[in-house]
Design an enzyme around this catalytic site. Structure first.
Site, mmCIF file in Angstrom:
data_model
loop_
_atom_site.group_PDB
_atom_site.id
_atom_site.type_symbol
_atom_site.label_atom_id
_atom_site.label_comp_id
_atom_site.label_asym_id
_atom_site.label_seq_id
_atom_site.Cartn_x
_atom_site.Cartn_y
_atom_site.Cartn_z
ATOM 1 N N LEU A 132 0.818 -1.217 0.000
ATOM 2 C CA LEU A 132 0.000 0.000 0.000
ATOM 3 C C LEU A 132 0.848 1.261 0.000
ATOM 4 O O LEU A 132 1.935 1.312 0.592
ATOM 5 C CB LEU A 132 -0.993 -0.007 1.166
ATOM 6 C CG LEU A 132 -0.518 0.147 2.605
ATOM 7 C CD1 LEU A 132 -0.357 1.617 2.985
ATOM 8 C CD2 LEU A 132 -1.532 -0.487 3.534
ATOM 9 N N HIS A 133 0.354 2.271 -0.689
ATOM 10 C CA HIS A 133 1.060 3.556 -0.770
ATOM 11 C C HIS A 133 0.059 4.659 -1.070
ATOM 12 O O HIS A 133 -0.971 4.426 -1.688
ATOM 13 C CB HIS A 133 2.180 3.506 -1.817
ATOM 14 C CG HIS A 133 1.755 3.028 -3.163
ATOM 15 N ND1 HIS A 133 1.547 1.696 -3.440
ATOM 16 C CD2 HIS A 133 1.464 3.696 -4.295
ATOM 17 C CE1 HIS A 133 1.171 1.563 -4.697
ATOM 18 N NE2 HIS A 133 1.098 2.772 -5.243
ATOM 19 N N ILE A 134 0.413 5.842 -0.617
ATOM 20 C CA ILE A 134 -0.455 7.014 -0.801
ATOM 21 C C ILE A 134 0.214 7.937 -1.816
ATOM 22 O O ILE A 134 1.406 8.232 -1.705
ATOM 23 C CB ILE A 134 -0.644 7.767 0.539
ATOM 24 C CG1 ILE A 134 -1.219 6.827 1.600
ATOM 25 C CG2 ILE A 134 -1.517 9.012 0.355
ATOM 26 C CD1 ILE A 134 -1.212 7.415 3.018
#
Ligand SMILES: [Zn+2]
Length: 179
Positions: A132-134
């Site tokens: 996951l990454h923003i």
């Protein structure tokens, strides 16, 4: 109801056109491993991997395939796919890093606005669905208009190395991320 439809139409119109991303998307299935885990494991290569900050549980890096100048990626160090897998501590840290990222970008390159978001699964546009990454994407008034006219020109006008140095300097000046 109509307000929502209008906003959706507006968002679609304002989608950024980023043709250089095709090389990245085509390379995804060939690429072994996870570039976030790779970057996390090699602090000595932070400059060449454009890793801007390391905090206890997270990394902040420049996206090598940016939608716009200054496009940052915030990620947990742990290789996890879903928000529900984050601990409270990791979640708080990532949220604080969103704020710090907006601050450093504002100090360094003065965006007029930001798109901040996450994609889950390939069908939703996630380039790396396992980790996951923003995305923090700076926006400037008129940036989409400019790109419609000059779609084939190099709109990432600032080189990644210059930008990295500028963000490092702005981090030091503003004591960011500050934890
Ligand atoms: Zn990973």
């Amino acid at each position: 109801m109509s307000k929502i439809i209008c906003r959706e139409a507006e968002l679609k119109r304002n989608n950024l056109w980023a043709p250089w991303r095709i090389g990245y998307i085509q390379g995804l299935d060939k690429k072994q491993g996870c570039f976030i885990c790779h970057n996390a494991g090699y602090p000595q290569q932070d400059e060449e991997n454009f890793v801007l900050w390391r905090t206890k549980n997270s990394l902040v890096m420049l996206n090598k395939f940016p939608y716009n100048n200054g496009h940052l990626l915030l990620a947990s160090v742990r290789h996890i796919a879903g928000l529900e897998e984050l601990s409270d501590e990791e979640m708080l840290e990532l949220t604080k890093l969103i704020v710090a990222s907006q601050k450093v970008l504002t100090a360094a390159i003065k965006p007029h606005g930001f798109n901040i978001g996450m994609n889950f699964s390939r069908c939703a546009g996630a380039g790396l669905p396992q980790h996951l990454h923003i995305h923090i994407v700076p926006r400037w008034e008129g940036d989409t208009n400019f790109m419609d006219i000059c779609a084939d020109t190099d709109i990432i006008s600032q080189s990644m190395k210059d930008l990295y140095k500028q963000l490092k300097a702005a981090s030091a000046e503003n004591n960011l991320p500050g934890f």
